[in-house]
Design an enzyme around this catalytic site. Structure first.
Site, mmCIF file in Angstrom:
data_model
loop_
_atom_site.group_PDB
_atom_site.id
_atom_site.type_symbol
_atom_site.label_atom_id
_atom_site.label_comp_id
_atom_site.label_asym_id
_atom_site.label_seq_id
_atom_site.Cartn_x
_atom_site.Cartn_y
_atom_site.Cartn_z
ATOM 1 N N GLY A 60 0.847 -1.189 0.000
ATOM 2 C CA GLY A 60 0.000 0.000 0.000
ATOM 3 C C GLY A 60 0.885 1.243 0.000
ATOM 4 N N GLY A 94 -7.342 -8.232 -6.067
ATOM 5 C CA GLY A 94 -6.001 -8.093 -6.640
ATOM 6 C C GLY A 94 -5.178 -9.321 -6.279
ATOM 7 N N ASP A 104 -7.459 -6.479 10.878
ATOM 8 C CA ASP A 104 -5.999 -6.387 11.009
ATOM 9 C C ASP A 104 -5.562 -4.935 10.882
ATOM 10 O OD1 ASP A 104 -3.358 -7.364 11.302
ATOM 11 O OD2 ASP A 104 -3.053 -7.220 9.140
ATOM 12 N N HIS A 158 -2.105 -4.976 12.736
ATOM 13 C CA HIS A 158 -1.598 -4.776 11.373
ATOM 14 C C HIS A 158 -0.369 -5.661 11.105
ATOM 15 C CE1 HIS A 158 -1.498 -1.665 7.866
ATOM 16 N NE2 HIS A 158 -1.143 -2.866 7.456
ATOM 17 N N ILE A 159 -0.613 -6.976 11.154
ATOM 18 C CA ILE A 159 0.502 -7.927 11.009
ATOM 19 C C ILE A 159 0.358 -8.788 9.753
ATOM 20 C CG2 ILE A 159 1.133 -8.070 13.450
ATOM 21 C CD1 ILE A 159 -0.596 -10.676 13.570
ATOM 22 N N GLY A 160 -0.422 -8.300 8.763
ATOM 23 C CA GLY A 160 -0.687 -9.115 7.569
ATOM 24 C C GLY A 160 0.550 -9.744 6.955
HETATM 25 C C1 GLV Z 1 0.588 -3.510 4.466
HETATM 26 O O1 GLV Z 1 -0.460 -3.099 4.861
HETATM 27 C C2 GLV Z 1 1.162 -3.113 3.217
HETATM 28 O O2 GLV Z 1 0.632 -2.230 2.549
HETATM 29 O O3 GLV Z 1 2.210 -3.684 2.860
#
Ligand code: GLV
Length: 337
Positions: A91, A169, A278, A302-304
């Site tokens: 992002g 995506g 997340d 926020h650990i994706g």
């Molecule tokens: C995580 O949210 C990213 O955008 O890499």
């Protein structure tokens, strides 16, 4: 003397906003034509420190940043020498890309690298929310677990449930592939419209649907679209109420895609509705957030993409992007400007 001055002038400075693995840092520090200013302290580099570091010594040529660093016009203007901003993320809503384009600054990012790690996390969060894992674990620790009981901690079935993916995506498609393994019919929607290649890959198990149809038909709605003016606040009260009363919302895109106060209200009104997040607004989520008092909300920090292997590769790619941009004018993985 003149040669020494020319050599010094040819040295380009790169600001790195977070401690990186030694092997990745060595890519920068081993280069005689690169000087590095790195933020070594714990946590995010404060905006004022980043601005000062970018401006120092005639200005930085490159910045390696993370999604917590706001890269705006004022920061870009701090260095007339700036050529590239490279983020360790897929992002890039934290970067003013129009301002970068206007100043001839290229933007690197890390798509692809974090697809599998993030898709794994999304499925884990979906299962944890559906099957109430955090609540169940808390009950074990608090002694609330008295005996096996027919409907105690009963959750929502995932196998065979209809999953709607908003933003099909790379990561959305990878989530679809995983959930086809659970026998889930997949509905998807997104800015690119119908994707025959995704439908073919998922063996006819994926169907394009307009957003409102997807919301009405899905047992699980997985939000993976990028944050843009079109998606900011997309999940407001109206859209949340279009979902089934016992649906589960999973958000792993950006917190701002969901109107969080609306979500809290709907979670309170509909105890059978649940959310696995997340991402939140803000991040970190304050510990007094009402979201943290709700049994039907699961919140992760926020650990994706957070596996050691993935984060190592993201950091390395971000540095390779900066070096490629400084050497050739274009990052290896460049945000289209
Ligand atoms: C995580 O949210 C990213 O955008 O890499």
């Amino acid at each position: 003397m003149a040669a020494a001055a020319a050599a010094a002038a040819a040295v380009k400075r790169v600001v790195v906003t977070r401690a990186l693995p030694a092997a990745t840092m060595a890519r920068l520090t081993s280069r005689p034509d690169i000087a590095v200013t790195a933020w070594e302290a714990e946590g995010a580099m404060p905006a004022a420190a980043l601005g000062a570091a970018v401006a120092a010594g005639g200005g930085a040529a490159g910045v390696v940043c993370m999604l917590t660093d706001a890269i705006d016009a004022a920061l870009l203007d701090a260095s007339p020498a700036l050529r590239v901003v490279s983020t360790m993320s897929v992002g890039y809503n934290h970067i003013d890309v129009a301002a970068c384009k206007a100043r001839g600054v290229s933007v690197g990012y890390t798509p692809g690298i974090l697809t599998d790690a993030t898709a794994d996390l999304v499925v884990a969060l979906l299962l944890a929310t559906a099957r109430r894992l955090p609540e169940a674990w808390s009950a074990v620790k608090s002694g609330e677990w008295s005996s096996w009981s027919l409907f105690w901690m009963a959750g929502k079935a995932v196998a065979g449930a209809t999953v709607g993916i908003v933003g099909a995506g790379r990561i959305g498609s990878a989530v679809g592939r995983r959930l086809r393994g659970f026998g889930c019919p997949i509905l998807y929607t997104g800015a690119s419209g119908r994707k025959p290649e995704l439908e073919a890959e998922l063996g006819g198990g994926a169907t394009y649907a307009p957003l409102d149809d997807l919301l009405a038909a899905s047992d699980f709605v997985v939000v993976l679209c990028s944050l843009s003016p079109a998606t900011r606040g997309l999940f407001n009260r109206d859209r949340l109420l279009r979902m089934k009363p016992d649906a589960v919302l999973i958000n792993a895109s950006r917190g701002e895609v969901v109107v969080q106060d609306d979500l809290v209200a709907v979670l309170r009104e509909r105890p059978t509705f649940a959310a696995g997040l997340d991402v939140t607004t803000p991040e970190p989520l304050p510990t007094d957030s009402p979201l943290l008092t709700l049994p039907n909300a699961v919140v992760l920090p926020h650990i994706g993409s957070s596996t050691t292997a993935c984060r190592t590769e993201m950091a390395d790619m971000a540095v390779r992007n900066v070096l490629a941009a400084l050497d050739t004018g274009t990052p290896l993985l460049a945000v289209p400007l």
